[in-house]
Enzyme design. Sequence first.
Site, PDB file in Angstrom:
ATOM      1  N   ASP A  42      89.874 -50.255 107.831  1.00 34.53           N
ATOM      2  CA  ASP A  42      89.461 -50.573 109.186  1.00 34.53           C
ATOM      3  C   ASP A  42      88.200 -49.768 109.501  1.00 34.53           C
ATOM      4  O   ASP A  42      87.887 -48.794 108.806  1.00 34.53           O
ATOM      5  CB  ASP A  42      90.600 -50.223 110.153  1.00 34.53           C
ATOM      6  CG  ASP A  42      90.299 -50.644 111.582  1.00 34.53           C
ATOM      7  OD1 ASP A  42      89.679 -51.715 111.768  1.00 34.53           O
ATOM      8  OD2 ASP A  42      90.667 -49.903 112.513  1.00 34.53           O
ATOM      9  N   ASP A  44      86.769 -49.008 113.222  1.00 30.98           N
ATOM     10  CA  ASP A  44      86.952 -48.133 114.383  1.00 30.98           C
ATOM     11  C   ASP A  44      88.231 -47.314 114.243  1.00 30.98           C
ATOM     12  O   ASP A  44      89.308 -47.849 113.991  1.00 30.98           O
ATOM     13  CB  ASP A  44      87.011 -48.961 115.673  1.00 30.98           C
ATOM     14  CG  ASP A  44      85.684 -49.637 115.973  1.00 30.98           C
ATOM     15  OD1 ASP A  44      84.654 -48.950 115.915  1.00 30.98           O
ATOM     16  OD2 ASP A  44      85.680 -50.853 116.247  1.00 30.98           O
ATOM     17  N   ASP A 238      94.158 -47.117 111.408  1.00 27.64           N
ATOM     18  CA  ASP A 238      94.554 -46.114 112.393  1.00 27.64           C
ATOM     19  C   ASP A 238      95.576 -46.650 113.381  1.00 27.64           C
ATOM     20  O   ASP A 238      96.014 -45.924 114.260  1.00 27.64           O
ATOM     21  CB  ASP A 238      93.330 -45.606 113.160  1.00 27.64           C
ATOM     22  CG  ASP A 238      92.764 -46.655 114.112  1.00 27.64           C
ATOM     23  OD1 ASP A 238      92.481 -47.784 113.644  1.00 27.64           O
ATOM     24  OD2 ASP A 238      92.612 -46.368 115.317  1.00 27.64           O
TER      25      ASP A 238
END
Length: 288
Positions: A42, A44, A238
């Site tokens: 990922d 961000d 995250d």
Amino acid sequence: MGHLPGAVLRAPVPPALSPATSDILWGPHMHDRKPVQSWLTDMDGVLVHEGQPVPGAPEFVKKLRASGKPFLVLTNNSIYTPRDLRARLARMGLDVPEEAIWSSALATAQFLADQRPGGTAYVIGEAGLTTALHAVGYVLSDFAPDYVVLGETRTYSFEAITKAIRLINDGARFICTNPDATGPSVEGALPAAGSVAAMISKATGVEPYFVGKPNPMMMRSALNTIDAHSESTAMIGDRMDTDILCGLEAGLETILVLTGISSRAEAERYPYRPSRIVGSVADLIDEV
């Protein structure tokens, strides 16, 4: 000494590492997997956070590129083209080539091209989405389109949303790039595509098909793009509810980093677990 099936094994702590860095949780059957040959990550919360690179992320990306292993940076944000995203990452010291970026816009365009080649779509979105659809041969039209495609945009127009509702009522199929209800900004949360999709669904009684994470199709399309296999690919994320869930359902090794949304305590509350938890991508540099 034997371990119960499904037990959590805590890796030994090397003397040189602090507990915060080295406290890695290993999920069940972690050691049964093949060595990682391909990486999905990922963007961000993993590589960047609030407009700044995550410590260790530039070195991680540099190591990925030097290794020659296939990798992709994934994002549910459909606003930007890969060229735009490459430039934004480069300004933060992350050297990611265009071909190593896979967005929900690209995944949506690929999905539509597979489903209905050469079709038509009414689009609410930005250049990332419209460019991707043009690239697969789609015509953008508000005259009896095959699909209404909703993506992220900086300015959701009431007129455009009204048009989308009427086209769906007239029979257009409803697609949304991603289900995220909100997006981050310096000022606070912003309504994202998932929230606008809910409004359109309420008005039409039609639920969209979401292509982006946590739909495992996002992962499978990414794997196909780099000719990778699920049993030898790791997904770094995250968020437990998108990145980890998506990777898990696609059969990947899943690695939760603690530099974004989900904390270790939050991860424990979910009915599924990542393969392991690390502090940040800096902890993974030596594994590439």
